[in-house]
Design an enzyme around this catalytic site. Structure first.
Site, short mmCIF file in Angstrom:
data_model
loop_
_atom_site.label_atom_id
_atom_site.label_comp_id
_atom_site.label_asym_id
_atom_site.label_seq_id
_atom_site.Cartn_x
_atom_site.Cartn_y
_atom_site.Cartn_z
N GLU A 79 0.81 -1.11 -0.22
CA GLU A 79 -0.17 0.15 0.21
C GLU A 79 0.83 1.09 0.04
O GLU A 79 2.03 1.31 0.51
CB GLU A 79 -0.80 -0.01 1.26
CG GLU A 79 -2.03 -0.87 1.21
CD GLU A 79 -2.15 -2.10 2.32
OE1 GLU A 79 -1.07 -1.98 3.13
OE2 GLU A 79 -2.74 -3.02 2.13
N TYR A 91 7.29 1.98 -8.01
CA TYR A 91 6.76 0.60 -8.04
C TYR A 91 6.35 0.15 -9.39
O TYR A 91 6.36 -1.18 -9.85
CB TYR A 91 5.72 0.36 -7.07
CG TYR A 91 5.99 0.43 -5.64
CD1 TYR A 91 7.04 -0.20 -5.10
CD2 TYR A 91 5.34 1.37 -4.63
CE1 TYR A 91 7.54 0.03 -3.66
CE2 TYR A 91 5.76 1.59 -3.35
CZ TYR A 91 7.05 0.94 -2.95
OH TYR A 91 7.35 0.98 -1.72
C1 COA Z 1 10.22 6.46 -2.76
C2 COA Z 1 11.89 6.19 -2.45
C3 COA Z 1 11.88 4.99 -1.44
C4 COA Z 1 12.63 5.93 -3.59
O1 COA Z 1 13.90 5.63 -3.51
P1 COA Z 1 15.11 5.94 -4.42
O2 COA Z 1 16.22 4.94 -3.74
O3 COA Z 1 15.48 7.22 -4.63
O4 COA Z 1 14.50 5.22 -5.63
P2 COA Z 1 15.24 4.67 -7.07
O5 COA Z 1 16.77 5.35 -7.07
O6 COA Z 1 15.40 3.17 -6.87
O7 COA Z 1 14.32 5.27 -8.09
C5 COA Z 1 13.75 4.25 -9.03
C6 COA Z 1 12.79 4.74 -9.99
O8 COA Z 1 11.78 5.37 -9.25
C7 COA Z 1 11.06 6.42 -9.73
N1 COA Z 1 11.37 7.65 -8.75
C8 COA Z 1 11.92 7.72 -7.74
N2 COA Z 1 12.06 8.82 -7.04
C9 COA Z 1 11.19 9.51 -7.67
C10 COA Z 1 10.75 10.87 -7.72
N3 COA Z 1 11.15 11.43 -6.61
N4 COA Z 1 10.14 11.41 -8.59
C11 COA Z 1 9.78 10.64 -9.58
N5 COA Z 1 9.97 9.18 -9.72
C12 COA Z 1 10.65 8.84 -8.93
C13 COA Z 1 12.04 6.78 -10.96
O9 COA Z 1 11.43 6.17 -12.16
C14 COA Z 1 13.36 6.21 -10.70
O10 COA Z 1 14.02 5.90 -11.94
P3 COA Z 1 15.14 6.98 -12.38
O11 COA Z 1 15.85 7.58 -11.10
O12 COA Z 1 15.95 6.18 -13.26
O13 COA Z 1 14.22 8.14 -13.07
C15 COA Z 1 12.27 7.57 -1.56
O14 COA Z 1 12.06 8.74 -2.44
C16 COA Z 1 11.91 7.94 -0.33
O15 COA Z 1 12.59 7.31 0.87
N6 COA Z 1 10.76 8.46 -0.04
C17 COA Z 1 10.17 8.68 1.40
C18 COA Z 1 9.76 7.31 2.00
C19 COA Z 1 8.60 6.69 1.02
O16 COA Z 1 7.87 7.71 0.12
N7 COA Z 1 8.75 5.51 1.15
C20 COA Z 1 7.59 4.64 0.10
C21 COA Z 1 6.52 4.21 0.91
S1 COA Z 1 5.32 3.08 0.05
#
Ligand code: COA
Length: 123
Positions: A79, A91
């Site tokens: 979720e 995701y």
């Molecule tokens: C969401 C989160 C976990 C992503 O972590 P991350 O290590 O930056 O993710 P990745 O580098 O593996 O990203 C993979 C892809 O996801 C998408 N993505 C990740 N962050 C994004 C952003 N801020 N905006 C748009 N797309 C995004 C992109 O498609 C990205 O690929 P790209 O960098 O080649 O464009 C991080 O932003 C975070 O910790 N957010 C706060 C907590 C949270 O929201 N957790 C999820 C709860 S369900």
């Protein structure tokens, strides 16, 4: 949520660490997961703000899928807050699809949850 997960005996924690000099490094990301019969449930995922967009979350989710596959799980579910576009993009890029909306699922602040599912844990 994280405290509850850490105390839950069914929960498994994956961590991503920076290891610049071969030492056990600083934790820059984590993923809590459950494997319940045929289902992998991704419970809690975060990457430290200064280390985002480097594939850390992707690596954590792929590792969880791999663990689940080895345990005989079939599908993966999670979720996510309806407003969390970054996580939904992450995701979707990993093969999850939106399957339902859960109204007012979250508190602090109150918000709908999007239920996402990956039909197979294979990749
Ligand atoms: C969401 C989160 C976990 C992503 O972590 P991350 O290590 O930056 O993710 P990745 O580098 O593996 O990203 C993979 C892809 O996801 C998408 N993505 C990740 N962050 C994004 C952003 N801020 N905006 C748009 N797309 C995004 C992109 O498609 C990205 O690929 P790209 O960098 O080649 O464009 C991080 O932003 C975070 O910790 N957010 C706060 C907590 C949270 O929201 N957790 C999820 C709860 S369900």
């Amino acid at each position: 949520m994280l405290e509850a997960e850490l105390q839950n005996p069914f929960s498994r924690l994956l961590t991503a660490r920076l290891m610049p000099d071969g030492q056990t490094g600083e934790i820059v990301g984590y993923l809590c997961l459950w494997i319940v019969f045929e289902e992998l449930r991704l419970m809690n995922l975060a990457v430290e703000a200064g280390h985002r967009r480097r594939g850390i979350a992707t690596a954590l989710v792929l590792h969880a899928l791999s663990l689940a596959r080895d345990r005989g799980a079939e599908r993966a579910v999670l979720e996510v807050r309806a407003s969390n576009n970054a996580a939904q993009r992450l995701y979707e890029g990993l093969g999850f699809r939106q399957v339902a909306l859960r109204a007012r699922y979250y508190s602090n602040p109150i918000e709908d949850a999007v239920l996402m599912q990956r039909e197979s844990v294979a990749f």
